[in-house]
Design a protein around this motif. Structure first.
Motif, PDB file in Angstrom:
ATOM      1  N   ALA A 185      -4.571   3.195  10.008  1.00 25.34           N
ATOM      2  CA  ALA A 185      -5.605   2.353   9.393  1.00 25.34           C
ATOM      3  C   ALA A 185      -4.993   1.483   8.296  1.00 25.34           C
ATOM      4  O   ALA A 185      -5.298   0.295   8.176  1.00 25.34           O
ATOM      5  CB  ALA A 185      -6.723   3.227   8.821  1.00 25.34           C
ATOM      6  N   ARG A 186      -4.110   2.067   7.497  1.00 28.32           N
ATOM      7  CA  ARG A 186      -3.504   1.281   6.406  1.00 28.32           C
ATOM      8  C   ARG A 186      -2.597   0.183   6.949  1.00 28.32           C
ATOM      9  O   ARG A 186      -2.523  -0.908   6.388  1.00 28.32           O
ATOM     10  CB  ARG A 186      -2.718   2.197   5.494  1.00 28.32           C
ATOM     11  CG  ARG A 186      -3.636   3.207   4.883  1.00 28.32           C
ATOM     12  CD  ARG A 186      -3.205   3.581   3.511  1.00 28.32           C
ATOM     13  NE  ARG A 186      -4.109   4.566   3.010  1.00 28.32           N
ATOM     14  CZ  ARG A 186      -4.482   4.638   1.748  1.00 28.32           C
ATOM     15  NH1 ARG A 186      -4.002   3.783   0.894  1.00 28.32           N
ATOM     16  NH2 ARG A 186      -5.307   5.563   1.363  1.00 28.32           N
ATOM     17  N   ARG A 221      -3.407  -7.297   8.561  1.00 29.26           N
ATOM     18  CA  ARG A 221      -4.498  -8.268   8.618  1.00 29.26           C
ATOM     19  C   ARG A 221      -4.470  -9.148   7.377  1.00 29.26           C
ATOM     20  O   ARG A 221      -4.611 -10.362   7.452  1.00 29.26           O
ATOM     21  CB  ARG A 221      -5.833  -7.522   8.710  1.00 29.26           C
ATOM     22  CG  ARG A 221      -6.910  -8.306   9.424  1.00 29.26           C
ATOM     23  CD  ARG A 221      -8.203  -7.533   9.473  1.00 29.26           C
ATOM     24  NE  ARG A 221      -8.117  -6.288  10.232  1.00 29.26           N
ATOM     25  CZ  ARG A 221      -8.671  -5.134   9.857  1.00 29.26           C
ATOM     26  NH1 ARG A 221      -9.325  -5.042   8.724  1.00 29.26           N
ATOM     27  NH2 ARG A 221      -8.552  -4.071  10.605  1.00 29.26           N
ATOM     28  N   ARG A 222      -4.237  -8.518   6.237  1.00 28.06           N
ATOM     29  CA  ARG A 222      -4.169  -9.259   4.974  1.00 28.06           C
ATOM     30  C   ARG A 222      -3.036 -10.291   5.022  1.00 28.06           C
ATOM     31  O   ARG A 222      -3.160 -11.396   4.518  1.00 28.06           O
ATOM     32  CB  ARG A 222      -3.896  -8.260   3.847  1.00 28.06           C
ATOM     33  CG  ARG A 222      -4.602  -8.572   2.566  1.00 28.06           C
ATOM     34  CD  ARG A 222      -4.149  -7.599   1.494  1.00 28.06           C
ATOM     35  NE  ARG A 222      -4.783  -6.300   1.546  1.00 28.06           N
ATOM     36  CZ  ARG A 222      -4.213  -5.160   1.117  1.00 28.06           C
ATOM     37  NH1 ARG A 222      -2.989  -5.166   0.616  1.00 28.06           N
ATOM     38  NH2 ARG A 222      -4.858  -4.031   1.179  1.00 28.06           N
ATOM     39  N   ARG A 264      -3.019  -1.377   9.704  1.00 28.56           N
ATOM     40  CA  ARG A 264      -3.908  -2.440  10.185  1.00 28.56           C
ATOM     41  C   ARG A 264      -4.384  -3.315   9.027  1.00 28.56           C
ATOM     42  O   ARG A 264      -4.387  -4.532   9.123  1.00 28.56           O
ATOM     43  CB  ARG A 264      -5.132  -1.826  10.886  1.00 28.56           C
ATOM     44  CG  ARG A 264      -4.981  -1.736  12.399  1.00 28.56           C
ATOM     45  CD  ARG A 264      -6.330  -1.601  13.084  1.00 28.56           C
ATOM     46  NE  ARG A 264      -7.118  -0.488  12.585  1.00 28.56           N
ATOM     47  CZ  ARG A 264      -7.060   0.753  13.065  1.00 28.56           C
ATOM     48  NH1 ARG A 264      -6.249   1.032  14.067  1.00 28.56           N
ATOM     49  NH2 ARG A 264      -7.798   1.710  12.555  1.00 28.56           N
ATOM     50  N   VAL A 265      -4.759  -2.675   7.923  1.00 25.97           N
ATOM     51  CA  VAL A 265      -5.271  -3.434   6.771  1.00 25.97           C
ATOM     52  C   VAL A 265      -4.194  -4.364   6.203  1.00 25.97           C
ATOM     53  O   VAL A 265      -4.446  -5.547   5.998  1.00 25.97           O
ATOM     54  CB  VAL A 265      -5.799  -2.480   5.669  1.00 25.97           C
ATOM     55  CG1 VAL A 265      -6.098  -3.257   4.389  1.00 25.97           C
ATOM     56  CG2 VAL A 265      -7.049  -1.759   6.156  1.00 25.97           C
ATOM     57  N   ASP A 293       0.870  -1.175   0.000  1.00 28.34           N
ATOM     58  CA  ASP A 293       0.000   0.000   0.000  1.00 28.34           C
ATOM     59  C   ASP A 293       0.908   1.227   0.000  1.00 28.34           C
ATOM     60  O   ASP A 293       2.129   1.114   0.144  1.00 28.34           O
ATOM     61  CB  ASP A 293      -0.900  -0.016   1.241  1.00 28.34           C
ATOM     62  CG  ASP A 293      -2.165   0.826   1.051  1.00 28.34           C
ATOM     63  OD1 ASP A 293      -2.262   1.521   0.013  1.00 28.34           O
ATOM     64  OD2 ASP A 293      -3.022   0.788   1.929  1.00 28.34           O
TER      65      ASP A 293
END
Ligand code: CA
Length: 233
Positions: free
Chosen positions: A109-110, A116-117, A112-113, A96
Motif C-alpha cells: 500500500a505504501r 502515485r504521488r 502504491r501511495v 515514507d
C-alpha cells in the motif's frame, strides 16, 4: 513497476521480491549499499525499498547520494530501535517508512501511495546555459545546435550537476554517482573528467563559466541566470 529492494536480510529480500512479482511488478535485490548505488546509477527504477541497516554503509548515506541525482520515490525499512535513523532518512529525502516487522500488504500500500504521488509534476528535463543545453530525458548535450560527443562517465558527471542546476554538488555525491563505472574513488579523477567536459563545452576551458569549481566542496553547473564568475579550476 520496477522496484529495487535494498536489503541484506536475504530471506526477507526474497520474500519481498516474490510478493512484488505476485502482484505483476518487477523486483530486483541489492544486498549492500555499494550494490544499491551501482544498480541505482545504472538503470531507471519506479520505486526503491531501502533498509537502513546495511553491512557496508548506512542506508541514509545511500539515500543522500541518490538524492544528488534522482527523485525516485524511496520507502525506508527500519527496525524499531532505529527511530533516530528513521528521522534522518526522512530529512534526507525518503518519501515514507515502514517499521520492521511489517505486513506485506502494508508495504504494498505504501509503495502504491509514493509512486502515485511521484506521478505529479515531472522534474526539469532540459537545463540550458548560454553555452550549451543538457537534455536529461534524451541524455544528450547540445552546443551550437549540434550534439556533443561525451563518454558515459562524462555524461554521468554532467547529469549529476544538471539535476541540481546552480547548486553546489559535493565531491562525495559525485563520486558516489560515478560508482560502478570503473572510476577509482578519488577526487582526482573527478577533476580529470571535469577538465574533459570543460574542453568540450566551455568557450574558454581554462576559465570555466558554466562548469564551476567550488573550492573545498565540489562543482556547480551555472546556468548563467544569476551572472557567473569564472571558477578557479
Ligand atoms: Ca539490515
Amino acid at each position: 513497476m520496477r522496484v529495487l529492494i535494498v536489503e541484506d536480510d536475504r530471506p526477507l529480500a526474497r520474500a519481498m521480491a516474490i510478493m512484488l512479482r505476485a502482484g505483476g511488478d518487477e523486483g530486483a535485490v541489492a544486498s549492500t549499499g555499494r550494490e544499491a548505488l551501482d544498480a541505482l546509477g545504472g538503470a531507471e527504477w519506479d520505486v526503491v525499498i531501502l533498509d537502513l541497516g546495511l553491512p557496508d554503509m548506512d542506508g541514509v548515506h545511500v539515500l543522500r547520494a541518490l538524492r544528488g541525482w534522482s527523485s525516485v520515490p524511496v520507502v525506508v525499512l527500519s527496525a524499531r530501535h532505529e527511530a533516530d535513523q528513521k528521522v534522518r532518512a526522512l530529512d534526507s529525502g525518503a518519501d515514507d517508512y515502514v517499521t520492521k516487522p511489517f505486513n506485506v500488504d502494508e508495504l504494498r500500500a505504501r509503495l502504491r501511495v509514493v509512486t502515485r504521488r511521484a506521478e505529479g509534476p515531472v522534474e526539469r528535463r532540459v537545463v540550458s546555459t548560454p553555452g550549451f543545453t543538457v537534455d536529461l530525458a534524451r541524455r544528450i548535450v547540445i552546443r551550437d545546435g549540434a550534439e556533443v560527443g561525451v563518454t558515459p562517465t562524462e555524461w554521468r558527471l554532467l547529469e549529476l550537476l544538471a539535476r541540481n542546476p546552480d547548486a553546489t554538488v559535493d565531491r562525495e555525491t559525485l563520486l558516489d554517482g560515478l560508482r560502478g563505472r570503473s572510476v577509482p574513488h578519488q577526487s582526482h579523477y573527478i577533476r580529470v573528467y571535469m577538465q574533459q567536459l570543460r574542453s568540450k563545452l566551455e568557450p574558454v576551458p581554462s576559465q570555466p563559466r558554466f562548469l564551476v569549481t567550488v573550492p573545498g566542496r565540489g562543482y556547480r553547473l551555472d546556468t548563467g541566470s544569476t551572472g557567473s564568475a569564472p571558477g578557479d579550476s
